[in-house]
Structures are given as structure tokens and as C-alpha cells.
Write an enzyme that holds these catalytic residues in place. Structure first.
Site, PDB file in Angstrom:
ATOM      1  N   THR A   1       5.180   4.398   2.777  1.00 18.21           N
ATOM      2  CA  THR A   1       5.731   5.631   3.327  1.00 18.21           C
ATOM      3  C   THR A   1       6.048   5.477   4.806  1.00 18.21           C
ATOM      4  O   THR A   1       7.130   5.852   5.271  1.00 18.21           O
ATOM      5  CB  THR A   1       4.750   6.799   3.125  1.00 18.21           C
ATOM      6  OG1 THR A   1       4.206   6.764   1.808  1.00 18.21           O
ATOM      7  CG2 THR A   1       5.451   8.135   3.325  1.00 18.21           C
TER       8      THR A   1
ATOM      9  N   GLY B   1       0.837  -1.175   0.000  1.00 17.82           N
ATOM     10  CA  GLY B   1       0.000   0.000   0.000  1.00 17.82           C
ATOM     11  C   GLY B   1       0.888   1.247   0.000  1.00 17.82           C
ATOM     12  O   GLY B   1       1.985   1.232   0.563  1.00 17.82           O
ATOM     13  N   CYS B   2       0.435   2.320  -0.638  1.00 19.32           N
ATOM     14  CA  CYS B   2       1.273   3.526  -0.712  1.00 19.32           C
ATOM     15  C   CYS B   2       1.474   4.157   0.662  1.00 19.32           C
ATOM     16  O   CYS B   2       2.579   4.599   1.008  1.00 19.32           O
ATOM     17  CB  CYS B   2       0.705   4.530  -1.709  1.00 19.32           C
ATOM     18  SG  CYS B   2      -1.027   4.975  -1.452  1.00 19.32           S
ATOM     19  N   ASN B   3       0.422   4.184   1.488  1.00 20.83           N
ATOM     20  CA  ASN B   3       0.568   4.691   2.850  1.00 20.83           C
ATOM     21  C   ASN B   3       1.488   3.778   3.661  1.00 20.83           C
ATOM     22  O   ASN B   3       2.333   4.252   4.435  1.00 20.83           O
ATOM     23  CB  ASN B   3      -0.793   4.764   3.544  1.00 20.83           C
ATOM     24  CG  ASN B   3      -1.702   5.818   2.950  1.00 20.83           C
ATOM     25  OD1 ASN B   3      -1.262   6.697   2.217  1.00 20.83           O
ATOM     26  ND2 ASN B   3      -2.981   5.752   3.272  1.00 20.83           N
TER      27      ASN B   3
END
Length: 342
Positions: free
Chosen positions: A153, A148-150
Site C-alpha cells: 500500500t 507485505g500488505c502494508n
């Protein structure tokens, strides 16, 4: 050596980003583009900004000749992705950009995504796609599950700190701002310009955000014990980018040293000088992640800030980085474009 590439789900944002990156790749050639809802159309009708490229027309995924394909990117919604991927030939390598193969435990997948997994045998085969930490496994994999992009990060900011034991594992707070493209291209009322612009809001507050499953899985595996963070994402009135701010208890010099040690040889992760913090402006359209460390005014507390582009390093760029490893290409191929500023 040239490799033939297919993209399933080419009409979404991550599909478009994959095409943009692959357009400059020295050894990957796009041979097939699938988008069932827009099958029969030229890509220029769907994404006019890519009309200069010589690309095949969109087809349904069933009509692709997979005997001619070395690797397939699957950029479909979760649940749909597992159904499609389970029907692809075993000869094709796959990078999945959905959530369907990120969680190793089928029960955890069902808990966070609300439906039983329909390709459990493939779920156990998938390698988690956070490139910098699973490089060796990815290079040998047939199926890689993009993060997932979150989740990516937050992990870039926190994984080295958990591994090095330089922070209190019971006091991790992650506050995150994500651009609207992270919600995908489907029409949603709350994403209309009039409803989103000039404001921001927290969402999935408390214990409902699905990327918590990834944080639980990855941090707990590193620590050898349960690690559960506090995490609140916010939807920002900007198109692309993620800014994650982590609040941790530890020594700021030790935190900085752990990050520098983890990323000193990484081509796409930049650790800033102490006291500097990144901006989404500085990574826009690129495969780079910038991380900064600041000493909080309260003794023993540290602030770690990470920024990346959710469509590139958080998704399609990560996918291409992994595909390079899977097909024996240079890991940075097609990915060294400088960020777009302003």
C-alpha cells in the site's frame, strides 16, 4: 491451456482468499490443498463459505504429488515457509505469500525477522512480487516473493514519487490503518472482539515494524541512496482493508502527474481526480488500489492517500496476478471481480 495449482497453507485467510479467486479462474484448477493442522478434513469444515466448490480434501504438504503441479502458492508463516519451499521440486513454480524471500540481503532478513535464513541460495533467486514494478522479472521467475500488505500500500502511493524525484526524500511520513485480518487467523488475545472493537491503536511504533525493511530496500534502490521513511501502522476494528496516508513535501500537481503517468495503463490501480480520497469500502474484496492526492493547507506539502484490500491486492490477489504472469495466462484472469459494497 489448463494449469494445475496447489495451495500450501490453505486453512488461513490468504489461503481462503486464493481459493475464492481461483474458483472463477478460466485456466487454473486447484489440484491439491495442504493444511497440516487440519489434514484429512474437507475444506467445507474449515471454510463453510466455500462448501459449494468441488475441491480436494486437505492433506499435509508432504503428501502432494508435485509431479502433477505447475505452480504452488505457499501461504505459510515466515520461517516455516522457507523450510517447506526449499524442499519442493525444482520443476514447480512458487508464489510465496510469507515474508521469507522479500528481502534480498540475508543480513537484513535476520535483522527484521530475528533468525538466520535457512534457504539463502533461494533468497537470491526470488523476485519481489510488486507486480506493476517487477512485471518482466516475474514473468520469467520460478520463485516470486509476495510483498507485505502494508508495504504494498505504501509503495503504490510513494514509489512513483521517489522515482520521479518530485518529493523530498528526507521528509516522508506514512500513517497507515490496517484491518484485523492482516494479523492472520491464529488466536491472539489482543485480537479478541472485546479487546479490539470500538477502538484502535498504533503498533510496532518507531523502528520495529518488519515492513520497514521492504520500504528501505525498495525506496533506496529506486533513489540510488538511502531513503528511510517515518512509518506508523494502526490496527483498526474492521476485518479487511488498508488505508495509507502519506505526508510529503513537493508540488501537488507534480505529485499527481507522476502517479497518473506511472499507472495510466495499469488495470488495477486507479488514480482519483485531484482532491478526492479513497475509502477501503471502495476496494473491499477486489484486486484494485485507489490513490488520491490532496494539496495540504501548508504550501509545499501534499497528502497522498491509498486504499486496498489487504487480503486481495495486498496478498492473495497480488499472488494470483503474479501467477498469471508466470504461467503465461492473461494478467487479469480471475481478478476482475468488482469490489463488494456496502
Amino acid at each position: 491451456m489448463s494449469h494445475s495449482i496447489a495451495i500450501i497453507g490453505a486453512s488461513g485467510y490468504t489461503g481462503a482468499e486464493l481459493i475464492r479467486l481461483l474458483a472463477t479462474h478460466p485456466s487454473f484448477e486447484i489440484k491439491a490443498l495442504a493444511a497440516n493442522s487440519k489434514a484429512g478434513q474437507p475444506l467445507a469444515n474449515v471454510f463453510p463459505h466455500l462448501r459449494h466448490l468441488d475441491l480436494p480434501d486437505l492433506v499435509t504438504w508432504e503428501k502432494i504429488d508435485y509431479s502433477q503441479i505447475d505452480l504452488c502458492f505457499c501461504a505459510l508463516p515466515h520461517k516455516t515457509s522457507q523450510e517447506v519451499i526449499s524442499k519442493l521440486p525444482k520443476s514447480v513454480k512458487i508464489v510465496d505469500l510469507s515474508a521469507d524471500f522479500r528481502l534480498r540481503d540475508p543480513a537484513e532478513y535476520e535483522k527484521w525477522y530475528g533468525n538466520a535464513h535457512s534457504a539463502v541460495e533461494m533468497q537470491s533467486e526470488a523476485v519481489y512480487g510488486l507486480t506493476e514494478f517487477y512485471r518482466d522479472e516475474i514473468s520469467q521467475a520460478r520463485l516470486v516473493a509476495g510483498t507485505g500488505c502494508n508495504a504494498a500500500t505504501g509503495q503504490y502511493a510513494l514509489r512513483p514519487l521517489v522515482a520521479a524525484g518530485v518529493i523530498d526524500l528526507d521528509e516522508i511520513i506514512l500513517d497507515l490503518q490496517c484491518g484485523v485480518s492482516g494479523a492472520g487467523r491464529s488466536l491472539k488475545e489482543n485480537l479478541l472482539h472485546a479487546e479490539l472493537s470500538e477502538g484502535t491503536n498504533a503498533y510496532a511504533v518507531g523502528s520495529t515494524h518488519r515492513h520497514l525493511g521492504e520500504f528501505d530496500q525498495e525506496f533506496s534502490a529506486i533513489a540510488g541512496r538511502d531513503v528511510k521513511i517515518q512509518f506508523t501502522p494502526h490496527l483498526g476494528p474492521f476485518n479487511r482493508g488498508i488505508l495509507a496516508t502519506a505526508y510529503v513535501r513537493g508540488d501537488s500537481d507534480a505529485v499527481l502527474a507522476a502517479l497518473q503517468s506511472a499507472y495510466e495503463d495499469e488495470p488495477f490501480v486507479e488514480v482519483l481526480p485531484k482532491g478526492e480520497t479513497p475509502s477501503t469500502h471502495h476496494v473491499r474484496g477486489s484486486n484494485y488500489c485507489h490513490i488520491g492526492v490532496v494539496q495540504d493547507r501548508l504550501p509545499g506539502r501534499v497528502i497522498v492517500v491509498a486504499a486496498l484490500d489487504n487480503l486481495t491486492k495486498g496478498s492473495s490477489g497480488q499472488a494470483l496476478q503474479n501467477a498469471n504472469l508466470m504461467l503465461g495466462a492473461p494478467e487479469t484472469a480471475g481478478l476482475t471481480l468488482a469490489p463488494c459494497f456496502p
